[in-house]
Design an enzyme around this catalytic site. Structure first.
Site, PDB file in Angstrom:
ATOM      1  N   GLU A  75      -3.354  -1.932   1.318  1.00  0.00           N
ATOM      2  CA  GLU A  75      -2.948  -1.801   2.713  1.00  0.00           C
ATOM      3  C   GLU A  75      -4.042  -1.165   3.578  1.00  0.00           C
ATOM      4  O   GLU A  75      -3.750  -0.581   4.622  1.00  0.00           O
ATOM      5  CB  GLU A  75      -1.665  -0.961   2.819  1.00  0.00           C
ATOM      6  CG  GLU A  75      -0.542  -1.370   1.889  1.00  0.00           C
ATOM      7  CD  GLU A  75       0.141  -2.677   2.282  1.00  0.00           C
ATOM      8  OE1 GLU A  75      -0.475  -3.457   3.043  1.00  0.00           O
ATOM      9  OE2 GLU A  75       1.260  -2.914   1.827  1.00  0.00           O
ATOM     10  N   HIS A  94       1.777   5.854   4.718  1.00  0.00           N
ATOM     11  CA  HIS A  94       2.692   4.707   4.666  1.00  0.00           C
ATOM     12  C   HIS A  94       3.637   4.908   3.495  1.00  0.00           C
ATOM     13  O   HIS A  94       3.189   5.169   2.370  1.00  0.00           O
ATOM     14  CB  HIS A  94       1.888   3.413   4.505  1.00  0.00           C
ATOM     15  CG  HIS A  94       2.711   2.211   4.164  1.00  0.00           C
ATOM     16  ND1 HIS A  94       3.914   1.921   4.765  1.00  0.00           N
ATOM     17  CD2 HIS A  94       2.487   1.210   3.263  1.00  0.00           C
ATOM     18  CE1 HIS A  94       4.392   0.787   4.260  1.00  0.00           C
ATOM     19  NE2 HIS A  94       3.553   0.355   3.343  1.00  0.00           N
ATOM     20  N   HIS A  96       7.662   3.689   1.601  1.00  0.00           N
ATOM     21  CA  HIS A  96       8.726   2.689   1.490  1.00  0.00           C
ATOM     22  C   HIS A  96      10.067   3.423   1.489  1.00  0.00           C
ATOM     23  O   HIS A  96      10.914   3.201   0.627  1.00  0.00           O
ATOM     24  CB  HIS A  96       8.566   1.878   0.210  1.00  0.00           C
ATOM     25  CG  HIS A  96       7.363   0.999   0.188  1.00  0.00           C
ATOM     26  ND1 HIS A  96       7.129   0.092  -0.822  1.00  0.00           N
ATOM     27  CD2 HIS A  96       6.315   0.879   1.040  1.00  0.00           C
ATOM     28  CE1 HIS A  96       5.989  -0.549  -0.596  1.00  0.00           C
ATOM     29  NE2 HIS A  96       5.479  -0.079   0.534  1.00  0.00           N
ATOM     30  N   TYR A 121      13.391  16.160  17.682  1.00  0.00           N
ATOM     31  CA  TYR A 121      12.199  16.177  16.837  1.00  0.00           C
ATOM     32  C   TYR A 121      11.626  14.791  16.587  1.00  0.00           C
ATOM     33  O   TYR A 121      10.403  14.624  16.471  1.00  0.00           O
ATOM     34  CB  TYR A 121      12.507  16.911  15.532  1.00  0.00           C
ATOM     35  CG  TYR A 121      12.946  18.323  15.811  1.00  0.00           C
ATOM     36  CD1 TYR A 121      12.017  19.297  16.169  1.00  0.00           C
ATOM     37  CD2 TYR A 121      14.294  18.662  15.810  1.00  0.00           C
ATOM     38  CE1 TYR A 121      12.417  20.581  16.482  1.00  0.00           C
ATOM     39  CE2 TYR A 121      14.705  19.945  16.129  1.00  0.00           C
ATOM     40  CZ  TYR A 121      13.768  20.903  16.458  1.00  0.00           C
ATOM     41  OH  TYR A 121      14.159  22.166  16.795  1.00  0.00           O
ATOM     42  N   HIS A 161      10.048  -3.295   4.983  1.00  0.00           N
ATOM     43  CA  HIS A 161       8.912  -2.810   4.192  1.00  0.00           C
ATOM     44  C   HIS A 161       8.820  -1.283   4.227  1.00  0.00           C
ATOM     45  O   HIS A 161       9.068  -0.628   3.231  1.00  0.00           O
ATOM     46  CB  HIS A 161       7.638  -3.474   4.722  1.00  0.00           C
ATOM     47  CG  HIS A 161       6.409  -3.190   3.947  1.00  0.00           C
ATOM     48  ND1 HIS A 161       5.262  -3.953   4.050  1.00  0.00           N
ATOM     49  CD2 HIS A 161       6.097  -2.211   3.059  1.00  0.00           C
ATOM     50  CE1 HIS A 161       4.323  -3.465   3.250  1.00  0.00           C
ATOM     51  NE2 HIS A 161       4.808  -2.394   2.655  1.00  0.00           N
TER      52      HIS A 161
END
Length: 216
Positions: A75, A94, A96, A121, A161
């Protein structure tokens, strides 16, 4: 210990914390951080956040050449896109994470403002989160989609994703992506209920007081 050695340890410690609390699982997720010389440290491909080795992180120089460590995450296009379009980006994470992915599947989600304004927040740490369409994992088109935002968002959600967040440093990026997951979890919990979200005046006050990127 050198500053880079400290950074390597910090990245692995924070990644393990995310893994241990179930925010990503197996060999999913990736993390990167700027180094003092303008290079990057990146989690290698196929590695688990629970078992990252500081000495095997992928090391890039300031020209984007891999100079040490294992092969980087597939990625990389996502990470590179944030670094090249946001001058304030010092780290990218990143995940999942389950609730964020679940919320991305819901038909009522606003693509331009993925998270409902349920707490202050989420707004303070993330601004408006852009929901991007589904891409095959590793598809360079994900990076192109982020570049298409011209640096105007610090966080995106990849449909089906997972979330991606850029921040000034790796601790801030991890804190922000945790807030994204928590807000998505609240959204799923409140789905079907008449939840009292923050109103427009309350949102405007937060945006003004905390200098939040919001209008882009």
């Amino acid at each position: 210990m050198s500053a880079e050695a400290d950074l390597r340890e910090q990245m692995c410690l924070l990644a393990k914390s995310l893994f241990d609390r179930g925010l990503t699982s197996g060999s999913t997720g990736n993390i990167s951080s700027r180094t003092a010389d303008g290079g990057l440290l990146v989690s290698p491909t196929g590695t688990s956040f629970g078992r990252l080795d500081p000495g095997r992180l992928s090391r890039f120089d300031a020209d984007g050449r891999l100079i040490d460590g294992d092969s980087p995450t597939k990625e990389m296009s996502l990470h590179s896109a944030f670094y090249t379009t946001r001058s304030t980006a010092g780290a990218v994470v990143h995940l999942h994470s389950c609730h964020a992915v679940a919320w991305s599947l819901m038909p009522e989600v606003d693509e331009d403002n993925f998270l409902p304004p349920l707490t202050p927040y989420g707004i303070m740490k993330l601004g408006r989160v852009k929901l991007l369409p589904y891409f095959r994992p590793g598809d360079p088109a994900m990076g192109e989609a982020v570049r298409g935002l011209a640096g105007k968002r610090s966080a995106v959600m990849l449909a089906n994703h997972g979330p991606v967040v850029a921040a000034k440093d790796v601790e801030a990026a991890c804190n922000a992506i945790e807030e994204l997951e928590d807000t998505a979890r609240l959204a799923m919990m409140m789905r079907g209920h008449a939840a009292r979200a923050l109103n427009s005046d309350q949102i405007a006050d937060l945006v003004s007081h905390f200098d939040v990127e919001w209008e882009a």
